[in-house]
Design a protein around this motif. Structure first.
Motif, PDB file in Angstrom:
ATOM      1  N   GLU A 121      36.552 -54.185  -8.972  1.00 64.42           N
ATOM      2  CA  GLU A 121      36.731 -54.897  -7.714  1.00 64.42           C
ATOM      3  C   GLU A 121      38.065 -55.622  -7.595  1.00 64.42           C
ATOM      4  OE1 GLU A 121      32.202 -56.300  -6.719  1.00 64.42           O
ATOM      5  OE2 GLU A 121      33.337 -57.532  -8.132  1.00 64.42           O
ATOM      6  N   GLY A 122      38.681 -55.945  -8.729  1.00 62.33           N
ATOM      7  CA  GLY A 122      39.820 -56.848  -8.683  1.00 62.33           C
ATOM      8  C   GLY A 122      39.318 -58.276  -8.526  1.00 62.33           C
ATOM      9  N   LEU A 123      40.242 -59.225  -8.457  1.00 60.24           N
ATOM     10  CA  LEU A 123      39.881 -60.630  -8.330  1.00 60.24           C
ATOM     11  C   LEU A 123      39.905 -61.068  -6.873  1.00 60.24           C
ATOM     12  CD1 LEU A 123      41.856 -62.092 -11.372  1.00 60.24           C
ATOM     13  CD2 LEU A 123      39.408 -61.590 -11.228  1.00 60.24           C
ATOM     14  N   LEU A 154      40.445 -52.105  -5.341  1.00 57.88           N
ATOM     15  CA  LEU A 154      40.647 -53.348  -6.094  1.00 57.88           C
ATOM     16  C   LEU A 154      41.300 -54.331  -5.138  1.00 57.88           C
ATOM     17  CD1 LEU A 154      41.943 -51.794  -9.439  1.00 57.88           C
ATOM     18  CD2 LEU A 154      39.590 -52.129  -8.659  1.00 57.88           C
ATOM     19  N   GLN A 155      40.502 -55.289  -4.659  1.00 57.68           N
ATOM     20  CA  GLN A 155      40.895 -56.079  -3.499  1.00 57.68           C
ATOM     21  C   GLN A 155      41.673 -57.354  -3.825  1.00 57.68           C
ATOM     22  OE1 GLN A 155      37.677 -56.060  -0.360  1.00 57.68           O
ATOM     23  NE2 GLN A 155      36.495 -55.240  -2.061  1.00 57.68           N
ATOM     24  N   GLY A 156      42.134 -57.452  -5.043  1.00 57.58           N
ATOM     25  CA  GLY A 156      42.936 -58.599  -5.449  1.00 57.58           C
ATOM     26  C   GLY A 156      43.638 -58.272  -6.747  1.00 57.58           C
ATOM     27  N   PRO A 157      44.202 -59.276  -7.444  1.00 63.46           N
ATOM     28  CA  PRO A 157      44.876 -59.012  -8.717  1.00 63.46           C
ATOM     29  C   PRO A 157      44.010 -58.172  -9.645  1.00 63.46           C
ATOM     30  CG  PRO A 157      45.240 -61.282  -8.054  1.00 63.46           C
ATOM     31  CD  PRO A 157      44.279 -60.703  -7.062  1.00 63.46           C
ATOM     32  N   ASN A 158      44.652 -57.266 -10.363  1.00 59.37           N
ATOM     33  CA  ASN A 158      43.946 -56.300 -11.192  1.00 59.37           C
ATOM     34  C   ASN A 158      44.814 -55.957 -12.385  1.00 59.37           C
ATOM     35  OD1 ASN A 158      45.712 -53.915 -10.200  1.00 59.37           O
ATOM     36  ND2 ASN A 158      44.927 -54.853  -8.314  1.00 59.37           N
ATOM     37  N   ILE A 159      44.417 -54.978 -13.157  1.00 62.95           N
ATOM     38  CA  ILE A 159      45.189 -54.655 -14.362  1.00 62.95           C
ATOM     39  C   ILE A 159      46.533 -54.008 -14.037  1.00 62.95           C
ATOM     40  CG2 ILE A 159      43.122 -54.432 -15.766  1.00 62.95           C
ATOM     41  CD1 ILE A 159      43.517 -51.373 -15.591  1.00 62.95           C
TER      42      ILE A 159
END
Length: 717
Positions: free
Chosen positions: A562-564, A16-21
């Motif tokens: 993927e994340g954001l 997850l390459q950015g903000p995620n849960i």
């Protein structure tokens, strides 16, 4: 228990390459099946806890949920499960490899014995390697098998050093992060983009997108640099380019000994010989300097100590002094051995950027220096005799506070004359606290792309915030490198909303980038067809230096897998949460878990941003308290309790009243559009309301919004 059943299997690992849960930062999410170990918490496996703690004693620093030092050790003693242990061991291995441990979680899944283990990913490859090493270590400790912890850590450290940003670049990125300026790494080296889209700047360690190629070329040509400096009244040592040993001696005779012999182009102090007085020394030095294949200069020797002064954006920000490297004989040891025990044993020396001082080698320059004193590497100097090994180098002793103001002004002028926004100025003076001219000092070099480590980690003295100075140079005042980013998500209508909003923003004289399920667009031009509501397409928009506003459609599955692609957004538009949405493939099927998926978009709204929420969805109404910025509601029904309460708080809203779209702030009507006026767009009313609300949140003029609705042409047409 049969030891052969002790195993942990990775069922799935997602980056997850950015903000995620889970968190704002990139993580790895591993689905781990611990099998029979579900029946064996840590306090039931003989010797396991002691072996684990003995192998990784620094686990004592993990506070865990207990919230105090030693918290995780207490959890081990009380009994905890391998998924939780895997989380902490992975983080600790990363920490021991040179990366901060960071965020971690372990959560049970619906299937017995299967856990989600989430760990902060500073670099996907390094974190993945740490995760696998952690599994091997834990299983070895459970089965009382040997495990070479030191070798595992060394492997991870080497991998980290080869993959992570260098400390100089890291200092700039960290300074940008402190200012809430986002960054994107552009290659496996130290090329980094600070900011997004049209607001971006680029760095390559201490070079920036403001570093002129012409200026860099000038700085590499020592003769040209000296000519330009001299013409501007800056003291430099006179000298000549020479093409033979005989010409070098002739130049020395013309200048007057002692002289310096060095290569013509920048070389970080290699093959630089100082204080030469005899023909033999000068001709020998010429031959060594010639090996750098850039030509040779003979110039006047300036007595004093070498200093490196760092100029950023026309200001002196740091200064370091060099020291001559020498050894003292003991009457028994060779010079080569003395170098190892007296110089290279210093923990400040090393081959990496973590070391402020380099190892001293008996190279051709040092061999010549020793020969001038009557020694060779195998010589044994008498007890108490000092032998100089290296006169140039070791510039790592902070003297910033001592620099005379006239000197600071002079080096700033030198950087400007050459044309460098960031320059390392090499200055030779006896006393840095006195004016240069007063002591016949001189600037001997102006360097592009100067090293920063000597200022970040000086061998002695105060570290200097040079990364911060570079960021302030690139982003003055309140600039933060951000462009408006609009995240559009929810259960229905998100593609149509994203496309209508992109159309409206284009009319606002903004070059808009759009990534949605109908393709990727820059301006009104489609640049990629197909479904582009994903991380990769969004990242492309943020890399595009022409994009002034980015609109990104993102579904729940893309977020979970993927994340954001961005750290924060200016606007988040949420249309609703579908109670029947099937996210079972991500083990997120309950209402609470679906809520946590979509709240991620509200969590990342900037303090000066807006969450545009459908007031008809009670779950979205709940999210208003999570937003760091403003909340703007939209809904067809103007009499919803949530809207009434929102207006009572003087909040903004878009709804339908008496056959018209009405924009209100508190009890005040701002604008209205008769529904009968609207052309056929193929969109339902809720989607139009959401688009208008988002455009309003972006600060668009109402008349322009009104006109845009009439002029809207579907991107699919």
């Amino acid at each position: 228990m049969n030891n052969t059943k002790r195993d942990m299997k990775f069922l799935r690992i997602m980056s997850l390459q950015g903000p995620n849960i889970w968190t704002y930062r990139p993580v790895l999410e591993a689905w781990v099946d611990i099998g029979e170990l579900e029946d064996s918490p840590s306090n039931t496996i003989p010797g396991f806890n002691d072996r684990l703690i003995d192998w990784l004693p620094s686990l004592i620093e993990h506070r865990c949920s207990i919230g105090e030092r030693g918290g995780f050790i207490q959890r081990l003693r009380d009994g905890t499960w391998p998924g939780h242990i895997l989380e902490h061991v992975t983080l600790e291995l990363q920490n021991l490899a040179g990366m901060p441990g960071g965020f971690g979680k372990a959560r049970e899944m619906d299937t017995r014995g299967v856990y989600k283990v989430i760990v902060r990913a500073w670099h996907e490859e390094v974190t993945l390697a740490s995760l696998h090493k952690a599994r091997e270590l834990i299983l070895a400790a459970m089965d009382d098998r040997p495990f070479d912890v030191a070798a595992a850590i060394e492997d991870l450290r080497e991998l980290a050093e080869s993959r992570l940003l260098g400390p100089s670049t890291r200092s700039i990125v960290d300074a940008a992060d402190d200012r809430d300026i986002p960054f994107i790494r552009l290659n496996e080296g130290n090329l980094v983009q600070l900011g997004y889209g049209a607001a971006q700047r680029r760095i390559w360690t201490a070079e920036t997108d403001q570093t002129s190629a012409i200026a860099e070329t000038i700085s590499r040509d020592k003769s040209l640099t000296k000519q330009l400096l001299r013409d501007c009244g800056i003291p430099i040592p006179e000298g000549y380019d020479v093409e033979s040993p005989a010409a070098a001696w002739e130049a020395a005779e013309d200048i007057g000994v002692p002289v310096v012999v060095k290569p013509c182009s920048g070389n970080h102090g290699r093959a630089v010989f100082t204080n030469l007085t005899t023909r033999e020394e000068i001709e020998a030095a010429y031959q060594v300097a010639l090996e750098e294949e850039s030509g040779v200069i003979v110039e006047r020797f300036v007595p004093g100590q070498e200093h490196r002064l760092l100029v950023i954006g026309g200001k002196l920000v740091a200064a370091a002094r060099g020291e001559i490297a020498s050894v003292v004989g003991d009457g028994r040891s060779t010079i080569e051995h003395l170098v190892d025990v007296q110089l290279n044993a210093d923990p400040r020396r090393g081959n990496t950027e973590d070391h402020p001082l380099n190892f001293i080698r008996i190279d051709s320059a040092a061999t010549l220096e020793l020969a001038r004193q009557g020694y060779a590497a195998e010589s044994v100097p008498a007890a108490g005799v000092q032998v100089v090994i290296q006169r140039i180098g070791n510039v790592a002793f902070d003297v910033t506070e001592l620099v005379h103001p006239n000197t600071a002004a002079m080096v700033a002028l030198a950087a400007k004359v050459v044309g460098l926004d960031i320059a390392g100025i090499d200055l030779v003076v006896e006393d840095i606290s006195r004016p240069v001219l007063e002591q016949h000092g001189a600037i001997v070099e102006v360097n592009a792309g100067p090293g920063l480590l000597m200022h970040l980690k000086p061998a002695s003295g105060q570290p200097r915030p040079v990364g911060q100075a570079i960021v302030e140079h690139l982003f003055p005042a309140d600039a933060n490198g951000r462009i408006p980013i609009v995240a559009v998500s929810g259960s229905t209508g998100t593609t149509a909303i994203a496309q209508l909003l992109a159309h409206l923003v284009c009319l606002n004289n903004q070059r808009v980038g759009l990534a949605c399920r109908n393709g990727m667009f820059v301006g009104l031009r489609q640049v990629e067809a197909g479904n582009r509501a994903n991380w990769a397409a969004a990242r492309k928009l943020l890399l595009n230096a022409s994009v002034e506003t980015a609109i990104v459609e993102t579904g729940s599955r893309e977020l979970l897998s993927e994340g954001l692609a961005f750290d924060r957004c200016q606007i988040a538009v949420l249309t609703g949460i579908d109670a029947n949405e099937d996210l079972s493939e991500y083990a997120m099927s309950t209402e609470e878990k679906r809520y946590n998926v979509y709240r991620t978009f509200v969590d990342i709204v900037l303090p000066n941003g807006v969450a545009v929420l459908n007031a008809a969805d009670p779950l979205l109404v709940e999210m208003r308290e999570l937003c760091d910025g403003e909340v703007l509601f939209f809904a067809i029904d103007p009499d919803l309790p949530a809207l009434a309460e929102h207006r009572a708080r003087n909040g903004r809203a878009v709804s339908i009243e008496n056959g018209a779209i009405v924009l209100t702030q508190g009890s005040t009507g701002i604008a209205r559009i008769d529904l009968a006026e609207l052309p056929a767009t193929g969109m339902d009313t809720t989607q139009i309301l959401a688009s208008i609300a988002a455009a309003w949140a972006l600060g668009m003029d109402f008349e322009l919004i009104h006109a845009g609705l009439h002029a809207f042409t579907d991107y699919q047409s």
